[in-house]
Design an enzyme around this catalytic site. Structure first.
Site: not given
Length: 255
Positions: A47, A51, A123, A153, A174, A222, A224
């Protein structure tokens, strides 16, 4: 040489190469998911865009943004309707579904059935707040890819709203962990061992009338969040144009 990716590790090696995989993906993935990347499905990484330019946008959608007043104000206005009643401090029981014409369940799929076939793995996240003066990291989110750094993060929230000015700053470290009973589940683990149990829960859900299972937890995928919102809007349109007895059991395909 990898023509078809069967795991996250194979997907990373196929499209990013070993050096980038080992430096940027291996440690972060192991912290985030708690297992070796070769145990995770390739779809988790598929996903993410690859680039070869300096476009650092996560998504490629033409329009991107967050609510000017934040998500709390958005949800408050969504719920501010005379036909909506909010009940806090209790979870919906399966027996409560009899009181409603239809139920949309966004909690964990297995929790709706009181884990009668066992517990699917999720999780959870732990957030550690710290305050600082000025600008701490210059970006909303920075990932810490090294396996030796315990957190995954740091988010510095004022950078999400660059139209505001703040001399101080609020940040959160986190941490990822396996969800245990009593924890808030954030996203499904979906290891191979979860698949057989998931199929059994899908059969139960398909046989349950008057309930639609929605979102990350309800469909055990999972996703977005823009995909979750899009699927929810599609489901709403279907419900507005279809007799109630024909409403889908799932928003999107659970597999």
């Amino acid at each position: 040489t990898i023509t078809e990716s069967h795991s996250l590790e194979e997907q990373a090696l196929r499209f990013r190469g070993r050096e980038l995989y080992e430096n940027f993906f291996y440690g972060y993935t192991k912290k985030q998911w708690g297992v070796e990347p070769r145990e995770l499905p390739a779809s988790i990484l598929q996903r993410l865009p690859v680039r070869f330019n300096y476009d650092d946008n996560y998504y490629q959608q033409r329009y991107q943004g967050i609510p000017v007043e934040g998500y709390t104000a958005l949800v408050e206005k969504l719920l501010d309707h005379p036909r909506i009643e909010v009940r806090l401090g209790r979870r919906l029981q399966r027996s409560d579904a009899r009181d409603f014409d239809h139920v949309f369940w966004s909690g964990p799929l297995d929790a709706y059935f009181d884990h009668e076939l066992g517990r699917l793995q999720y999780r959870s996240l732990v957030f550690e707040r710290f305050d600082a003066a000025g600008d701490y990291q210059g970006n909303p989110v920075i990932n810490y890819c090294e396996e030796s750094v315990r957190w995954t993060r740091i988010s510095e929230h004022k950078h999400f709203a660059p139209w505001e000015t703040h001399e101080q700053t609020v940040c959160f470290r986190e941490y990822s962990k396996l969800a245990e009973p009593g924890d808030t589940p954030y996203y499904p683990l979906r290891l191979q061992g979860d698949k057989a149990m998931l199929l059994a829960y899908i059969e139960l859900a398909e046989a349950t009338r008057g309930v639609s299972f929605i979102g990350r937890l309800g469909t055990y995928r999972y996703l977005d969040m823009h995909v979750v919102i899009g699927e929810s809007l599609d489901l709403a349109r279907t419900c507005l144009t279809t007799p109630i007895g024909q409403w889908p059991r799932f928003s999107g395909k659970p597999l």
